[in-house]
Scaffold this active site. Structure first.
Site: not given
Ligand code: CAA
Length: 283
Positions: A140, A190
């Site tokens: 996961h 989760n």
């Molecule tokens: N490839 C694809 N998408 C990427 C990426 C990559 N290499 N790097 C970042 N992203 C995405 C994000 O989704 C977001 O999309 P948009 O630009 O299209 O809006 C964007 O990139 C945001 O990136 P930024 O560069 O602006 O922001 P950041 O690098 O500072 O941080 C983040 C983004 C890592 C998502 C951060 O906000 C974070 O850690 N958030 C919490 C994420 C989290 O909790 N994830 C777990 C979710 S639960 C899960 O996955 C399990 C489940 O079963 C539901």
């Protein structure tokens, strides 16, 4: 078992992320989808994810080019190379669809091949094909896969130590951190994350605070990168509801009851980022 050839079934957000991390780390990886159009869209998204990583200087231009060369594509699970060592399934959360994919793969793959599911909440024991249950495991990944370090490795009832160890080693080679989890509803990630999000939605429904303030409390008070309502939009409210329902049904405990506001928003098609609106609006 030394895993070298990998296939990933499903070219959505999670599948693309999983393909990306295997490719960056030198694995020969085949992306499997049902139609050429989906494969083309997936490769486009994988390329932009790699470009974002080059811009952020987390990988070099050379690593990006090499990663793209490591990726091949295939239409239909029935066309997966029987010599593939590991197949990771990352299609949408439908038990019937996943089971049918695993049964097809079980019939065509060599005996040693390992099957893994990226399911966020469906029981690994229930998904395992009967004849390959010892070589079946949950893998996961977290969204966004290229960024998040964690991979939950879920041991089904019959997952063997050899399978677990091979997948743990592979996870480390992907520069990720594996965590061993037993097969209970919601696993660990989760089971803890979703009740927190669900409680944030209750707080909003009851008018305890505005959505912005609920998110600020968790961002600024607990140093979460995203507030719970922003994160719910990011994950998808339908996914949050489906996971909450699995946990609620699995433990039969009212403390996991999905919030009525979450149910109402899903019924209204307000699914978060992917539908353009959830708790917030998106361009
Ligand atoms: N490839 C694809 N998408 C990427 C990426 C990559 N290499 N790097 C970042 N992203 C995405 C994000 O989704 C977001 O999309 P948009 O630009 O299209 O809006 C964007 O990139 C945001 O990136 P930024 O560069 O602006 O922001 P950041 O690098 O500072 O941080 C983040 C983004 C890592 C998502 C951060 O906000 C974070 O850690 N958030 C919490 C994420 C989290 O909790 N994830 C777990 C979710 S639960 C899960 O996955 C399990 C489940 O079963 C539901």
């Amino acid at each position: 078992m030394d895993i070298k050839r990998v296939a990933v079934v499903g070219g959505g957000t999670m599948g693309n992320g999983i393909v990306t991390v295997f490719a960056i780390n030198g694995y020969d990886v085949t992306l499997v989808e049902t139609q050429q159009e989906f494969l083309e869209r997936a490769i486009k998204n994988i390329t932009s994810s790699l470009e974002r990583m080059v811009k952020k200087e987390t990988i070099s231009e050379e690593v990006k080019s090499a990663a793209l060369k490591n990726i091949s594509t295939r239409i239909g699970v029935e066309n997966v190379d029987p010599n593939t060592d590991l197949v990771v399934e990352a299609v949408y959360e439908d038990k019937g669809v996943k089971t049918s994919i695993f049964n097809k793969l079980d019939g065509l793959l060599k005996a040693e091949s390992i099957l893994a599911s990226n399911t966020s909440s469906i029981s690994i024991t229930e998904l395992a094909p009967k004849n390959r249950a010892d070589k079946f495991i949950g893998m996961h990944f977290m969204n966004p896969v290229p960024v998040m370090k964690l991979v939950e490795l879920i041991r089904g009832y019959s997952t063997s130590d050899d399978t677990y160890n091979a997948i743990k080693e592979t996870t480390l080679k992907l520069n990720k951190v594996p965590v061993e989890v037993q097969d209970y509803p919601g696993f660990i990630a989760n089971r803890i994350l979703m009740p927190m999000i669900n409680e944030a939605i209750y707080a909003l429904m009851e008018g305890v605070a505005t959505k912005e303030d609920i998110d600020s409390v968790m961002k600024l008070g607990m140093a979460h990168p995203m507030g719970p309502l922003t994160l719910a939009d990011f994950i998808g409210l339908d996914v949050c509801l489906a996971i909450m329902t699995v946990i609620f049904d699995g433990y039969n405990d009212s403390k996991y009851r999905p919030c009525p506001l979450l149910k109402k928003m899903v019924a209204a098609g307000k699914l978060g980022r992917k539908s353009g609106e959830g708790f917030y609006r998106y361009e």
